[in-house]
Design a protein around this motif. Structure first.
Motif, PDB file in Angstrom:
ATOM      1  N   GLN A 192       0.827  -1.208   0.000  1.00  0.00           N
ATOM      2  CA  GLN A 192       0.000   0.000   0.000  1.00  0.00           C
ATOM      3  C   GLN A 192       0.862   1.260   0.000  1.00  0.00           C
ATOM      4  OE1 GLN A 192      -2.628  -0.756   3.420  1.00  0.00           O
ATOM      5  NE2 GLN A 192      -4.337  -0.749   1.986  1.00  0.00           N
ATOM      6  N   MET A 193       1.949   1.237   0.749  1.00  0.00           N
ATOM      7  CA  MET A 193       2.847   2.391   0.801  1.00  0.00           C
ATOM      8  C   MET A 193       3.431   2.691  -0.583  1.00  0.00           C
ATOM      9  SD  MET A 193       4.973   1.842   4.345  1.00  0.00           S
ATOM     10  CE  MET A 193       4.224   2.102   5.953  1.00  0.00           C
ATOM     11  N   ILE A 194       3.886   1.636  -1.268  1.00  0.00           N
ATOM     12  CA  ILE A 194       4.458   1.830  -2.603  1.00  0.00           C
ATOM     13  C   ILE A 194       3.400   2.384  -3.552  1.00  0.00           C
ATOM     14  CG2 ILE A 194       5.430   0.626  -4.604  1.00  0.00           C
ATOM     15  CD1 ILE A 194       6.791  -1.281  -2.656  1.00  0.00           C
ATOM     16  N   SER A 195       2.173   1.883  -3.435  1.00  0.00           N
ATOM     17  CA  SER A 195       1.082   2.371  -4.276  1.00  0.00           C
ATOM     18  C   SER A 195       0.833   3.857  -4.054  1.00  0.00           C
ATOM     19  CB  SER A 195      -0.196   1.579  -3.980  1.00  0.00           C
ATOM     20  OG  SER A 195      -1.261   2.038  -4.777  1.00  0.00           O
ATOM     21  N   TRP A 196       0.845   4.299  -2.801  1.00  0.00           N
ATOM     22  CA  TRP A 196       0.637   5.720  -2.487  1.00  0.00           C
ATOM     23  C   TRP A 196       1.813   6.569  -2.957  1.00  0.00           C
ATOM     24  CZ3 TRP A 196      -3.816   7.611  -1.891  1.00  0.00           C
ATOM     25  CH2 TRP A 196      -4.830   6.935  -1.207  1.00  0.00           C
ATOM     26  N   ILE A 197       3.027   6.025  -2.872  1.00  0.00           N
ATOM     27  CA  ILE A 197       4.204   6.761  -3.352  1.00  0.00           C
ATOM     28  C   ILE A 197       4.101   6.989  -4.862  1.00  0.00           C
ATOM     29  CG2 ILE A 197       6.705   6.621  -3.723  1.00  0.00           C
ATOM     30  CD1 ILE A 197       6.856   5.116  -1.025  1.00  0.00           C
ATOM     31  N   LEU A 198       3.687   5.955  -5.591  1.00  0.00           N
ATOM     32  CA  LEU A 198       3.507   6.091  -7.043  1.00  0.00           C
ATOM     33  C   LEU A 198       2.430   7.116  -7.366  1.00  0.00           C
ATOM     34  CD1 LEU A 198       3.683   2.315  -8.052  1.00  0.00           C
ATOM     35  CD2 LEU A 198       5.417   4.056  -8.477  1.00  0.00           C
ATOM     36  N   PHE A 199       1.360   7.098  -6.580  1.00  0.00           N
ATOM     37  CA  PHE A 199       0.287   8.080  -6.779  1.00  0.00           C
ATOM     38  C   PHE A 199       0.796   9.497  -6.573  1.00  0.00           C
ATOM     39  CE2 PHE A 199      -2.926  10.779  -4.709  1.00  0.00           C
ATOM     40  CZ  PHE A 199      -3.869  10.854  -5.722  1.00  0.00           C
ATOM     41  N   MET A 200       1.635   9.696  -5.556  1.00  0.00           N
ATOM     42  CA  MET A 200       2.155  11.027  -5.270  1.00  0.00           C
ATOM     43  C   MET A 200       3.150  11.491  -6.337  1.00  0.00           C
ATOM     44  SD  MET A 200       0.662  12.560  -2.934  1.00  0.00           S
ATOM     45  CE  MET A 200       1.752  13.974  -3.014  1.00  0.00           C
ATOM     46  N   ILE A 201       3.878  10.551  -6.944  1.00  0.00           N
ATOM     47  CA  ILE A 201       4.771  10.937  -8.044  1.00  0.00           C
ATOM     48  C   ILE A 201       3.953  11.508  -9.192  1.00  0.00           C
ATOM     49  CG2 ILE A 201       6.305  10.043  -9.848  1.00  0.00           C
ATOM     50  CD1 ILE A 201       7.450   8.111  -7.769  1.00  0.00           C
ATOM     51  N   GLU A 202       2.840  10.841  -9.531  1.00  0.00           N
ATOM     52  CA  GLU A 202       1.948  11.347 -10.582  1.00  0.00           C
ATOM     53  C   GLU A 202       1.411  12.731 -10.212  1.00  0.00           C
ATOM     54  OE1 GLU A 202      -1.177   8.536 -11.261  1.00  0.00           O
ATOM     55  OE2 GLU A 202       0.168   6.830 -11.030  1.00  0.00           O
ATOM     56  N   THR A 203       0.944  12.862  -8.974  1.00  0.00           N
ATOM     57  CA  THR A 203       0.362  14.123  -8.510  1.00  0.00           C
ATOM     58  C   THR A 203       1.392  15.244  -8.524  1.00  0.00           C
ATOM     59  OG1 THR A 203      -1.181  12.908  -7.091  1.00  0.00           O
ATOM     60  CG2 THR A 203      -0.872  15.244  -6.618  1.00  0.00           C
ATOM     61  N   ASN A 204       2.609  14.938  -8.079  1.00  0.00           N
ATOM     62  CA  ASN A 204       3.642  15.970  -8.001  1.00  0.00           C
ATOM     63  C   ASN A 204       4.121  16.421  -9.377  1.00  0.00           C
ATOM     64  OD1 ASN A 204       3.693  16.315  -5.248  1.00  0.00           O
ATOM     65  ND2 ASN A 204       5.319  14.819  -4.897  1.00  0.00           N
ATOM     66  N   ILE A 205       4.077  15.541 -10.362  1.00  0.00           N
ATOM     67  CA  ILE A 205       4.435  15.958 -11.724  1.00  0.00           C
ATOM     68  C   ILE A 205       3.432  16.994 -12.214  1.00  0.00           C
ATOM     69  CG2 ILE A 205       4.577  15.191 -14.137  1.00  0.00           C
ATOM     70  CD1 ILE A 205       5.771  12.572 -13.074  1.00  0.00           C
ATOM     71  N   ARG A 206       2.150  16.780 -11.900  1.00  0.00           N
ATOM     72  CA  ARG A 206       1.132  17.775 -12.274  1.00  0.00           C
ATOM     73  C   ARG A 206       1.328  19.068 -11.485  1.00  0.00           C
ATOM     74  NH1 ARG A 206      -2.110  13.122 -11.154  1.00  0.00           N
ATOM     75  NH2 ARG A 206      -2.582  11.940 -13.037  1.00  0.00           N
ATOM     76  N   SER A 207       1.539  18.929 -10.166  1.00  0.00           N
ATOM     77  CA  SER A 207       1.677  20.110  -9.310  1.00  0.00           C
ATOM     78  C   SER A 207       2.940  20.900  -9.620  1.00  0.00           C
ATOM     79  CB  SER A 207       1.690  19.691  -7.832  1.00  0.00           C
ATOM     80  OG  SER A 207       0.508  19.009  -7.478  1.00  0.00           O
ATOM     81  N   SER A 208       4.002  20.202 -10.030  1.00  0.00           N
ATOM     82  CA  SER A 208       5.287  20.881 -10.268  1.00  0.00           C
ATOM     83  C   SER A 208       5.216  21.859 -11.430  1.00  0.00           C
ATOM     84  CB  SER A 208       6.387  19.847 -10.522  1.00  0.00           C
ATOM     85  OG  SER A 208       6.081  19.068 -11.664  1.00  0.00           O
TER      86      SER A 208
END
Length: 261
Positions: A192-208
């Protein structure tokens, strides 16, 4: 469900819908927004987009520069997410009821998560901009702080959902606290942690992209530069590059999730 219960449910949904409609109209009145004018402007806006936002041969000549900035943005997002994940794991362990050492550390971890998460990344970028100026470090720190708040919250929930039987079994054998965390808690929560980390990478690319506009770095700065110079063909290429990169990252993340889950 009984007829009386269904009737009550129907009235609750009707009241909720009326409240939403009332709030919408009240918000429109306060902000002087006219729904009819908004809908009427739609065709003109779509026409402008098709007339100006298209990729030309001249804009393609700028592709190497755009890709260079896009890669910089992607790596910055990954770096901010992975380093924030390391911090969040420790905060998650401290904040979880399953692994908490004492209530003071638990409250501290949850407080850090709440403050970091509830302040938007854009607001963090503006706050840090005053101290660090317009550079890549400011963008990195803005993404880092926002990610720590979100990941700490979801890591706490993931650890809390771990089966207590393995923890109890190791505790009964006299295992140390660190051994229990390492052998019983983390292995259960890791997918679950790895899944959330991958989700945040996607989100941060948009936010960046938006953070880059404020901090003058990465693909966001490139987008802002072309937009202000009214080079809309280059803006279209930048936008297309961002969308394509996000889709590719998302497909890769979905594949990794299927493998680990």
């Amino acid at each position: 469900m009984s007829e009386k219960g269904m009737q009550k449910r129907k009235w609750q949904l009707t009241i909720a819908l009326l409240i939403i409609i009332a709030i919408t109209y009240l918000s429109a009145a306060i902000t002087n927004f006219n729904f009819m004018d908004g809908f009427a402007a739609f065709p003109e806006a779509i026409g402008w987009m098709f007339s100006n936002l298209f990729i030309t041969q001249e804009s393609l000549e700028r592709l190497p520069t755009i890709l260079d900035k896009l890669i910089e943005t992607i790596f910055m997002s990954i770096a901010a997410t992975t380093t924030a994940a390391i911090v969040s794991i420790f905060l998650g362990i401290m904040g979880s009821k399953t692994t908490s050492v004492n209530s003071l550390l638990s409250v501290f971890a949850r407080f850090i998560a709440s403050v970091s998460r509830n302040i938007p990344v854009v607001a963090w970028a503006l706050i840090l901009l005053l101290s660090f100026g317009q550079n890549s470090l400011t963008g990195y720190l803005a993404l880092f702080v926002g990610t720590v708040g979100f990941l700490t919250r979801v890591f706490i929930e993931s650890i809390d959902e771990a089966s207590p039987s393995a923890v109890e079994a190791l505790t009964a054998t006299g295992a140390t606290y660190f051994h229990i965390v390492n052998k019983a808690v983390i292995p259960q929560s890791l997918p679950q942690m790895i899944s959330w980390i991958l989700f945040m990478i996607e989100t941060n690319i948009r936010s960046s992209t938006l953070v880059g506009i404020l901090t003058g770095t990465g693909i966001g700065y490139t987008f802002d530069m072309y937009y202000k110079s009214m080079n809309y063909n280059a803006v279209a290429l930048v936008t297309f590059s961002i969308v394509l990169a996000v889709i590719i990252i998302e497909l890769m993340s979905n594949y990794i999730r299927k493998v680990i889950m």
